[in-house]
Design a protein around this motif. Structure first.
Motif, PDB file in Angstrom:
ATOM      1  N   SER A   1       4.932   7.271  -1.575  1.00 34.05           N
ATOM      2  CA  SER A   1       5.952   6.215  -1.640  1.00 34.05           C
ATOM      3  C   SER A   1       5.978   5.462  -2.954  1.00 34.05           C
ATOM      4  O   SER A   1       6.952   4.761  -3.239  1.00 34.05           O
ATOM      5  CB  SER A   1       5.730   5.219  -0.492  1.00 34.05           C
ATOM      6  OG  SER A   1       4.475   4.577  -0.626  1.00 34.05           O
ATOM      7  N   GLU A   2       4.931   5.574  -3.765  1.00 34.44           N
ATOM      8  CA  GLU A   2       4.920   4.842  -5.022  1.00 34.44           C
ATOM      9  C   GLU A   2       4.341   5.710  -6.124  1.00 34.44           C
ATOM     10  O   GLU A   2       3.618   6.668  -5.849  1.00 34.44           O
ATOM     11  CB  GLU A   2       4.100   3.551  -4.895  1.00 34.44           C
ATOM     12  CG  GLU A   2       2.657   3.755  -4.540  1.00 34.44           C
ATOM     13  CD  GLU A   2       1.919   2.448  -4.295  1.00 34.44           C
ATOM     14  OE1 GLU A   2       2.555   1.471  -3.876  1.00 34.44           O
ATOM     15  OE2 GLU A   2       0.694   2.430  -4.518  1.00 34.44           O
ATOM     16  N   ARG A   3       4.653   5.358  -7.361  1.00 37.90           N
ATOM     17  CA  ARG A   3       4.225   6.174  -8.485  1.00 37.90           C
ATOM     18  C   ARG A   3       2.714   6.223  -8.574  1.00 37.90           C
ATOM     19  O   ARG A   3       2.055   5.195  -8.616  1.00 37.90           O
ATOM     20  CB  ARG A   3       4.794   5.620  -9.780  1.00 37.90           C
ATOM     21  CG  ARG A   3       4.487   6.481 -11.001  1.00 37.90           C
ATOM     22  CD  ARG A   3       5.100   5.889 -12.266  1.00 37.90           C
ATOM     23  NE  ARG A   3       4.445   4.655 -12.672  1.00 37.90           N
ATOM     24  CZ  ARG A   3       3.349   4.591 -13.412  1.00 37.90           C
ATOM     25  NH1 ARG A   3       2.764   5.702 -13.821  1.00 37.90           N
ATOM     26  NH2 ARG A   3       2.832   3.430 -13.751  1.00 37.90           N
TER      27      ARG A   3
ATOM     28  N   HIS B   1      -5.565   8.789 -10.047  1.00 38.68           N
ATOM     29  CA  HIS B   1      -5.533   9.201  -8.654  1.00 38.68           C
ATOM     30  C   HIS B   1      -5.810  10.692  -8.478  1.00 38.68           C
ATOM     31  O   HIS B   1      -5.427  11.521  -9.296  1.00 38.68           O
ATOM     32  CB  HIS B   1      -4.182   8.876  -8.027  1.00 38.68           C
ATOM     33  CG  HIS B   1      -3.998   7.418  -7.756  1.00 38.68           C
ATOM     34  ND1 HIS B   1      -2.765   6.799  -7.825  1.00 38.68           N
ATOM     35  CD2 HIS B   1      -4.887   6.446  -7.409  1.00 38.68           C
ATOM     36  CE1 HIS B   1      -2.904   5.515  -7.534  1.00 38.68           C
ATOM     37  NE2 HIS B   1      -4.183   5.284  -7.287  1.00 38.68           N
TER      38      HIS B   1
ATOM     39  N   TYR C   1      -1.038   6.685 -10.152  1.00 42.21           N
ATOM     40  CA  TYR C   1      -1.674   6.420 -11.428  1.00 42.21           C
ATOM     41  C   TYR C   1      -2.385   7.687 -11.901  1.00 42.21           C
ATOM     42  O   TYR C   1      -2.703   8.573 -11.108  1.00 42.21           O
ATOM     43  CB  TYR C   1      -2.690   5.301 -11.287  1.00 42.21           C
ATOM     44  CG  TYR C   1      -2.092   3.952 -10.978  1.00 42.21           C
ATOM     45  CD1 TYR C   1      -2.859   2.938 -10.425  1.00 42.21           C
ATOM     46  CD2 TYR C   1      -0.754   3.678 -11.240  1.00 42.21           C
ATOM     47  CE1 TYR C   1      -2.319   1.693 -10.141  1.00 42.21           C
ATOM     48  CE2 TYR C   1      -0.204   2.440 -10.966  1.00 42.21           C
ATOM     49  CZ  TYR C   1      -0.996   1.452 -10.416  1.00 42.21           C
ATOM     50  OH  TYR C   1      -0.461   0.225 -10.138  1.00 42.21           O
TER      51      TYR C   1
ATOM     52  N   TYR D   1       6.992  12.605  -7.050  1.00 46.06           N
ATOM     53  CA  TYR D   1       5.777  12.045  -6.421  1.00 46.06           C
ATOM     54  C   TYR D   1       5.454  12.823  -5.142  1.00 46.06           C
ATOM     55  O   TYR D   1       5.186  12.243  -4.083  1.00 46.06           O
ATOM     56  CB  TYR D   1       5.930  10.568  -6.069  1.00 46.06           C
ATOM     57  CG  TYR D   1       6.383   9.664  -7.176  1.00 46.06           C
ATOM     58  CD1 TYR D   1       6.927   8.412  -6.880  1.00 46.06           C
ATOM     59  CD2 TYR D   1       6.299  10.019  -8.506  1.00 46.06           C
ATOM     60  CE1 TYR D   1       7.349   7.564  -7.878  1.00 46.06           C
ATOM     61  CE2 TYR D   1       6.736   9.181  -9.512  1.00 46.06           C
ATOM     62  CZ  TYR D   1       7.261   7.945  -9.189  1.00 46.06           C
ATOM     63  OH  TYR D   1       7.705   7.110 -10.190  1.00 46.06           O
TER      64      TYR D   1
ATOM     65  N   GLN E   1       0.843  -1.179   0.000  1.00 43.77           N
ATOM     66  CA  GLN E   1       0.000   0.000   0.000  1.00 43.77           C
ATOM     67  C   GLN E   1       0.881   1.231   0.000  1.00 43.77           C
ATOM     68  O   GLN E   1       1.991   1.223   0.508  1.00 43.77           O
ATOM     69  CB  GLN E   1      -0.902   0.020   1.233  1.00 43.77           C
ATOM     70  CG  GLN E   1      -0.145   0.255   2.532  1.00 43.77           C
ATOM     71  CD  GLN E   1      -0.925  -0.120   3.754  1.00 43.77           C
ATOM     72  OE1 GLN E   1      -1.503  -1.198   3.795  1.00 43.77           O
ATOM     73  NE2 GLN E   1      -0.935   0.742   4.741  1.00 43.77           N
ATOM     74  N   ALA E   2       0.374   2.292  -0.589  1.00 43.88           N
ATOM     75  CA  ALA E   2       1.129   3.530  -0.649  1.00 43.88           C
ATOM     76  C   ALA E   2       1.200   4.166   0.728  1.00 43.88           C
ATOM     77  O   ALA E   2       0.298   4.011   1.549  1.00 43.88           O
ATOM     78  CB  ALA E   2       0.484   4.497  -1.633  1.00 43.88           C
ATOM     79  N   GLN E   3       2.277   4.856   0.970  1.00 39.58           N
ATOM     80  CA  GLN E   3       2.432   5.605   2.199  1.00 39.58           C
ATOM     81  C   GLN E   3       2.582   7.077   1.873  1.00 39.58           C
ATOM     82  O   GLN E   3       3.141   7.447   0.841  1.00 39.58           O
ATOM     83  CB  GLN E   3       3.650   5.103   2.976  1.00 39.58           C
ATOM     84  CG  GLN E   3       3.492   3.681   3.475  1.00 39.58           C
ATOM     85  CD  GLN E   3       4.684   3.215   4.286  1.00 39.58           C
ATOM     86  OE1 GLN E   3       5.775   3.780   4.202  1.00 39.58           O
ATOM     87  NE2 GLN E   3       4.480   2.192   5.091  1.00 39.58           N
TER      88      GLN E   3
END
Length: 119
Positions: A25-27, A32, A29, A77, A1-3
């Motif tokens: 924490s993650e790219r 979003h 989409y 990000y 899961q993203a943080q």
């Protein structure tokens, strides 16, 4: 899961400015929508501002229009909230969130960052 890691809060006088950052924490989409929410003592968490990752379209609650600006840095990000002309009613813990529609937060929240405006 993203943080989501928020930073940039603090104590500021009425009329002052702060810039909050939310490191994701993650790219993200293109579907979003990233939002800032806030919660004051004794009140429910409320929507402040949102931005679509795909096209940068922004949304604001009425009380912050003209004072706050949400923006994003696609390369890092990171989502920002520039807050100007702050007043006591802006005092709250501010949270970053990722959802699919403005004002509709997703399940996961960051730890929040305290913003205190003194008169």
């Amino acid at each position: 899961q993203a943080q989501f890691v928020e930073s940039g809060g603090g104590l500021v006088q009425t009329g002052g400015s702060l810039r909050l950052s939310c490191a994701v924490s993650e790219r993200p989409y293109s579907s979003h929508v990233f939002g800032w929410y806030r919660q004051s003592p004794g009140k429910e968490r409320e929507f402040v501002a949102a931005i679509r990752w795909s096209n940068g379209r922004t949304y604001y609650t009425d009380s912050v229009k003209g004072r706050f600006t949400i923006s994003k840095d696609t390369a890092s990000y990171t989502v920002y909230l520039q807050m100007n002309n702050l007043n006591a009613e802006d005092t709250a813990v501010y949270y970053c969130n990722r959802g699919k529609n403005p004002g509709a937060p997703g399940r996961y929240w960051g730890q929040g960052v305290q913003v205190t405006v003194s008169s």
